[in-house]
Design a protein around this motif. Structure first.
Motif, PDB file in Angstrom:
ATOM      1  N   GLY A 359       8.896   6.205   8.924  1.00 56.28           N
ATOM      2  CA  GLY A 359       7.692   5.893   8.171  1.00 56.28           C
ATOM      3  C   GLY A 359       6.442   6.295   8.917  1.00 56.28           C
ATOM      4  N   ASN A 360       5.334   5.570   8.634  1.00 57.55           N
ATOM      5  CA  ASN A 360       4.026   5.991   9.133  1.00 57.55           C
ATOM      6  C   ASN A 360       3.744   5.528  10.558  1.00 57.55           C
ATOM      7  OD1 ASN A 360       3.305   4.899   5.923  1.00 57.55           O
ATOM      8  ND2 ASN A 360       3.260   7.046   6.455  1.00 57.55           N
ATOM      9  N   VAL A 361       4.642   5.813  11.488  1.00 56.41           N
ATOM     10  CA  VAL A 361       4.375   5.492  12.891  1.00 56.41           C
ATOM     11  C   VAL A 361       4.427   6.788  13.701  1.00 56.41           C
ATOM     12  CG1 VAL A 361       5.083   3.080  13.050  1.00 56.41           C
ATOM     13  CG2 VAL A 361       6.809   4.867  13.075  1.00 56.41           C
ATOM     14  N   ALA A 390      -3.911   4.213  11.125  1.00 58.46           N
ATOM     15  CA  ALA A 390      -3.908   3.445   9.882  1.00 58.46           C
ATOM     16  C   ALA A 390      -3.478   2.004  10.144  1.00 58.46           C
ATOM     17  CB  ALA A 390      -2.969   4.100   8.875  1.00 58.46           C
ATOM     18  N   THR A 391      -3.624   1.150   9.140  1.00 57.87           N
ATOM     19  CA  THR A 391      -3.258  -0.242   9.288  1.00 57.87           C
ATOM     20  C   THR A 391      -1.856  -0.488   8.760  1.00 57.87           C
ATOM     21  OG1 THR A 391      -5.555  -0.777   8.904  1.00 57.87           O
ATOM     22  CG2 THR A 391      -4.001  -2.594   8.739  1.00 57.87           C
ATOM     23  N   PHE A 392      -1.125  -1.337   9.464  1.00 58.33           N
ATOM     24  CA  PHE A 392       0.219  -1.698   9.048  1.00 58.33           C
ATOM     25  C   PHE A 392       0.158  -2.559   7.791  1.00 58.33           C
ATOM     26  CE2 PHE A 392       3.532  -5.019   9.235  1.00 58.33           C
ATOM     27  CZ  PHE A 392       4.653  -4.219   9.154  1.00 58.33           C
ATOM     28  N   LYS A 393       0.885  -2.146   6.758  1.00 57.44           N
ATOM     29  CA  LYS A 393       0.852  -2.941   5.538  1.00 57.44           C
ATOM     30  C   LYS A 393       2.153  -3.697   5.342  1.00 57.44           C
ATOM     31  CE  LYS A 393       0.250  -2.593   0.543  1.00 57.44           C
ATOM     32  NZ  LYS A 393      -0.271  -1.740  -0.532  1.00 57.44           N
ATOM     33  N   LEU A 394       3.260  -3.007   5.425  1.00 57.67           N
ATOM     34  CA  LEU A 394       4.531  -3.670   5.193  1.00 57.67           C
ATOM     35  C   LEU A 394       5.648  -2.889   5.858  1.00 57.67           C
ATOM     36  CD1 LEU A 394       6.337  -1.937   2.851  1.00 57.67           C
ATOM     37  CD2 LEU A 394       4.406  -2.664   1.498  1.00 57.67           C
ATOM     38  N   ALA A 395       6.773  -3.567   6.017  1.00 60.95           N
ATOM     39  CA  ALA A 395       7.949  -2.872   6.527  1.00 60.95           C
ATOM     40  C   ALA A 395       9.103  -3.233   5.632  1.00 60.95           C
ATOM     41  CB  ALA A 395       8.258  -3.307   7.955  1.00 60.95           C
ATOM     42  N   GLN A 396       9.996  -2.277   5.432  1.00 60.34           N
ATOM     43  CA  GLN A 396      11.206  -2.632   4.730  1.00 60.34           C
ATOM     44  C   GLN A 396      12.347  -2.572   5.722  1.00 60.34           C
ATOM     45  OE1 GLN A 396      12.859  -0.303   1.592  1.00 60.34           O
ATOM     46  NE2 GLN A 396      13.598  -2.123   0.554  1.00 60.34           N
ATOM     47  N   THR A 397      13.071  -3.679   5.818  1.00 63.59           N
ATOM     48  CA  THR A 397      14.154  -3.725   6.791  1.00 63.59           C
ATOM     49  C   THR A 397      15.467  -3.505   6.089  1.00 63.59           C
ATOM     50  OG1 THR A 397      14.463  -6.078   6.453  1.00 63.59           O
ATOM     51  CG2 THR A 397      12.961  -5.433   8.191  1.00 63.59           C
ATOM     52  N   LEU A 431      14.232   0.483   9.686  1.00 64.82           N
ATOM     53  CA  LEU A 431      12.910  -0.112   9.618  1.00 64.82           C
ATOM     54  C   LEU A 431      11.943   0.926   9.078  1.00 64.82           C
ATOM     55  CD1 LEU A 431      12.757  -1.937  13.060  1.00 64.82           C
ATOM     56  CD2 LEU A 431      13.107  -2.959  10.815  1.00 64.82           C
ATOM     57  N   LEU A 432      11.624   0.768   7.813  1.00 64.38           N
ATOM     58  CA  LEU A 432      10.678   1.694   7.191  1.00 64.38           C
ATOM     59  C   LEU A 432       9.298   1.076   7.306  1.00 64.38           C
ATOM     60  CD1 LEU A 432      10.067   4.158   5.357  1.00 64.38           C
ATOM     61  CD2 LEU A 432      10.476   2.672   3.418  1.00 64.38           C
ATOM     62  N   ILE A 433       8.436   1.719   8.068  1.00 66.35           N
ATOM     63  CA  ILE A 433       7.109   1.161   8.335  1.00 66.35           C
ATOM     64  C   ILE A 433       6.095   1.871   7.432  1.00 66.35           C
ATOM     65  CG2 ILE A 433       5.425   0.661  10.148  1.00 66.35           C
ATOM     66  CD1 ILE A 433       8.142  -0.370  10.946  1.00 66.35           C
ATOM     67  N   CYS A 434       5.353   1.081   6.658  1.00 64.01           N
ATOM     68  CA  CYS A 434       4.418   1.699   5.719  1.00 64.01           C
ATOM     69  C   CYS A 434       2.987   1.280   6.035  1.00 64.01           C
ATOM     70  CB  CYS A 434       4.728   1.276   4.293  1.00 64.01           C
ATOM     71  SG  CYS A 434       6.369   1.760   3.770  1.00 64.01           S
ATOM     72  N   ASP A 435       2.059   2.194   5.847  1.00 68.24           N
ATOM     73  CA  ASP A 435       0.657   1.877   6.090  1.00 68.24           C
ATOM     74  C   ASP A 435      -0.054   1.518   4.790  1.00 68.24           C
ATOM     75  OD1 ASP A 435       0.072   4.195   4.771  1.00 68.24           O
ATOM     76  OD2 ASP A 435      -0.411   5.339   6.569  1.00 68.24           O
ATOM     77  N   GLU A 436      -1.358   1.307   4.899  1.00 64.54           N
ATOM     78  CA  GLU A 436      -2.158   0.814   3.781  1.00 64.54           C
ATOM     79  C   GLU A 436      -2.165   1.746   2.568  1.00 64.54           C
ATOM     80  OE1 GLU A 436      -5.911   0.822   5.964  1.00 64.54           O
ATOM     81  OE2 GLU A 436      -5.057   2.605   6.877  1.00 64.54           O
ATOM     82  N   ASN A 437      -1.779   3.007   2.759  1.00 66.82           N
ATOM     83  CA  ASN A 437      -1.788   3.935   1.634  1.00 66.82           C
ATOM     84  C   ASN A 437      -0.527   3.863   0.789  1.00 66.82           C
ATOM     85  OD1 ASN A 437      -4.303   5.006   2.456  1.00 66.82           O
ATOM     86  ND2 ASN A 437      -3.226   6.175   4.035  1.00 66.82           N
TER      87      ASN A 437
END
Ligand SMILES: Cc1cc2nc3c(=O)[nH]c(=O)nc-3n(C[C@H](O)[C@H](O)[C@H](O)COP(=O)(O)O)c2cc1C
Ligand code: SF4
Lengths: 550, 122
Positions: A359-361, A390-397, A431-437
């Motif tokens: 993801g967005n890392v 960017a800002t961390f918004k959510l993660a899907q585990t 661990l899918l890391i998603c940002d504010e977008n």
């Protein structure tokens, strides 16, 4: 790989940078170099500490000490005192703020080592996976030898129980207990099956083990055979994993040549052999009973339970089904003992866990860390911060059926118990890391499309429900959402979870349920205001091309 | 073919394997390990290993073992190549294109000085 004794993290959020974080970073480099410690200490950047009051922040691991606000004059002292002499510079510590939810974690975790701890992956990426001698040189087959020459089958199971190992395939079932069920069922014939289907999107931890250290799985299955009283094993490998299949075939061949598979292994009464079975690309075949059907040559549909595979599995015989990562933990546990294993991780979830970060890392890849580290640590330390600041918004585990975890839960320790308490699930380790977008509705839509496609169709709630959820979400992203849709979603989530036949249907609603729980306002904005706050969804039905005017 | 019949057999094979490895890491020997898991291959590890083998052949270098290994988990840096000269510590390079591989061969393996630009940060 470079192992450093300490890790220095300098915050680099905009506020810290404004207050001179870049200069501090450079000073650390200079001071560390001046003392010739470059080889031992790594420096990297930390983002989003959530503590503007203490910015710039400097965190030093493994002690997890937090300094802040740090200015240029402090750097020399921190390097001198902490890194050189090993004493914490107490007066420079950041004021701890309890229950802000954000940095309290550092305090509570003080002294625990978040540095990568490799048990499962200790050989992957180092040895030649196609050469059994390299495997043996690195402790390979020591555990099997120990079991066969000096332990009773029940003793093997006792060690596993003592270790507290839980299944790494998603559900977290205690492994020792499962083994004892199979061992305790009377039968002439029993099987051991390794679940290497790994079809959860974004998960590739098992592949790394299979490709990098295939003999570890072969050895572990042989041990399992001895412990539960089976003489035949199958590895069910995802169809797309051609390289893994080839390496497994090769591993089995070499093990046979060395007499480590086959009749009377190590001159004992114990015989065991393994077959490699390729899947054909269906997600549902990762579910253990569908997997068994598939090996039997039937259509991959889940069975009704009970009976469970431990009593009636492959061809009706008692069968042990374990995930690749679970099995990879077995030889080191047997060699070093159950208590040894318990020193890693948390009391309720001992050991390490392999995660794939995507993801967005800034850094994507694979880590093996003790159970119980937090998402924030994963993002900031191992992921090296969010991409482009960017800002961390959510993660899907845990892949598609995993929980959608909002930023507010990012300090929950990642272990089975804590996640269960927080109402989310750990899943398989993606661990899918998603940002504010990232728009959560769009994310949910993509996931539902996957479930709709992968539902095997055997039972109605899942066959119809996954399709209906997909339809409703499609309507919402195209701007046709109504408030009634929210009600319907709640209803569908509830029925899917309660009355589906297997785990696929039961968990297909997890992400959408989390969206309803944590991101309701965002969903409502789509419906009531007709806007997608992230500007991702089209919010209007695709316009048909007007017919050409003659 | 050595068949393992007992704990002693296993011990013997293990010692022999360790000995072989010892020879590889003694002065004058170089090991080059290329990550050939799926991510490595997808990022071009086959071309990289070919460039390394070509270099060795063209320059008639000796006492070099080139071998493969699995994925070490740092996918953003693939293709990954580890270089172990004699008993020195392993140097891990990332994003090793065929060109980078030639440069590493020239400067590190042949010339003896590590190429900082490609080292993966810890
Ligand atoms: C839809 C679905 C897909 C699954 N896919 C996998 C998979 O790909 N790999 C896996 O190990 N377990 C998968 N599981 C879990 C298995 O059913 C089973 O719980 C697991 O193999 C048990 O092994 P463990 O006790 O070692 O975790 C899946 C379950 C469901 C419901
Ligand atoms: S829940 Fe879905 S995948 Fe599972 S048996 Fe029913 S239809 Fe098939």
């Amino acid at each position: 790989m470079n192992f450093s004794r300490s890790m220095v993290l300098v915050s680099s959020d905009p506020e810290s940078v404004r207050r001179g974080a870049d200069e501090i970073y450079a000073l650390f480099e200079k001071e560390i170099a001046a003392r010739d410690m470059e080889g031992e200490i790594s420096i990297s950047r930390l983002t989003d500490t959530g503590r503007p009051d203490a910015a710039p922040i400097v965190v030093i691991y493994p002690e997890a000490v937090v300094y802040g606000p740090v200015n240029a004059e402090n750097v020399k002292e921190i390097v001198e005192e902490h890194l050189y002499k090993g004493r914490v510079a107490e007066h420079l510590l950041a004021p701890t703020r309890e229950l802000s939810g954000r940095i309290g974690w550092l305090k509570t975790r003080k002294g625990t080592l978040p540095a990568e701890k490799r048990i499962v992956l200790r050989r992957a990426g180092r040895i030649d996976p196609e050469n059994i001698e390299e495997y043996i040189a690195e402790d390979g087959y020591q555990a099997l030898a120990k079991a066969l020459t000096g332990m009773k089958a029940t003793e093997v199971i006792d060690v596993l129980k003592e270790s507290g190992l839980q299944g790494r395939g998603g559900a977290g079932f205690p492994t020792g207990l499962k083994w004892s069920f199979v061992a305790g069922t009377q039968s002439e014939k029993k099987y051991v099956v390794c679940n290497a289907d790994e079809s959860e999107p974004g998960t590739f931890k098992d592949r790394v083990i299979l490709e990098g250290d295939p003999l570890a799985i072969i050895e572990a299955m042989t041990i399992a055979g001895y412990a539960v009283g089976a003489d035949e094993g199958f590895v069910y490998v995802r169809g797309e994993y051609k390289l893994a299949q080839n390496r497994l075939e090769n591993a089995v061949k070499q093990a046979r040549e060395y007499g480590l598979l086959g009749k009377n292994i190590m001159d004992t009464a114990f015989s065991f052999d393994i077959h490699i079975h390729s899947g054909a690309g269906a997600y549902i075949c990762g579910e253990e009973t569908a997997l068994l059907e598939s090996i039997e040559g039937k259509r991959g549909e889940p069975r009704s339970r009970p009976p469970y595979p431990t009593t009636e599995g492959l061809w009706g015989k008692p069968t042990l089904v374990n995930n690749v990562e679970t099995l990879a933990n077995v030889p080191p546990i047997l060699l070093n003992g159950g208590q040894w294993y318990r020193q890693f991780g948390t009391p309720s979830s001992p050991g390490t866990k392999v995660y794939t970060i995507l993801g967005n890392v800034n850094f994507t890849g694979l880590i093996e860390v003790p159970m119980g580290i937090t998402l924030r640590e994963v993002v900031n330390i191992y992921g090296q911060g969010m991409k482009d600041g960017a800002t961390f918004k959510l993660a899907q585990t845990g892949g598609s059926s995993g929980s959608v975890i909002p930023a507010s839960l990012q300090d929950t320790p990642m272990d089975f118990e804590s996640f269960r308490k927080a109402g989310v699930s750990l899943g398989s380790g993606a661990l899918l890391i998603c940002d504010e977008n990232t728009c959560v509705v769009d994310l949910a839509l993509v996931l539902q499309k996957f479930f709709k496609f992968e539902s095997c169709g055997k039972c109605t709630p899942c066959r119809v429900g996954t399709g209906r959820i997909h339809e409703i979400l499609t309507g919402i992203v195209e701007g046709r959402g109504t408030l009634k849709d929210m009600e319907n979603l709640d209803y569908l989530v509830d029925s899917l979870t309660r009355i589906s036949n297997c785990g696929l249907g039961q968990t297909a609603s997890v992400p959408i349920n989390d969206v309803l729980k944590y991101f309701r306002p965002e969903l409502e904005a789509h419906i009531k205001l007709g806007v997608c706050p992230c500007g991702v969804c089209p919010m209007s039905a695709p316009v048909k091309e007007p017919a050409a005017v003659a | 073919m050595p068949v393992v019949k007992s704990l002693d057999d296993l011990k013997r094979i293990r010692e022999e394997a360790l000995q072989k490895r010892q020879i590889k890491t003694s002065p004058g020997h170089t090991q080059i390990v290329v990550g050939m898991g799926t991510p490595g291959i997808a990022a071009g590890a086959r071309e990289t290993i070919k460039a390394i083998l070509d270099y060795i052949e063209n320059n008639k270098l000796e006492n070099i073992v080139v071998r493969q290994t699995g994925n070490i988990g740092r996918d953003s840096y693939e293709p990954i190549v580890q270089v172990i000269v004699g008993d020195a510590e392993t140097v891990t390079y990332g994003k090793v294109t065929p060109e980078a591989a030639s440069e590493i061969m020239e400067k590190h393996v042949k010339g003896g000085s590590v190429v900082r630009a490609y080292i993966i940060p810890a």
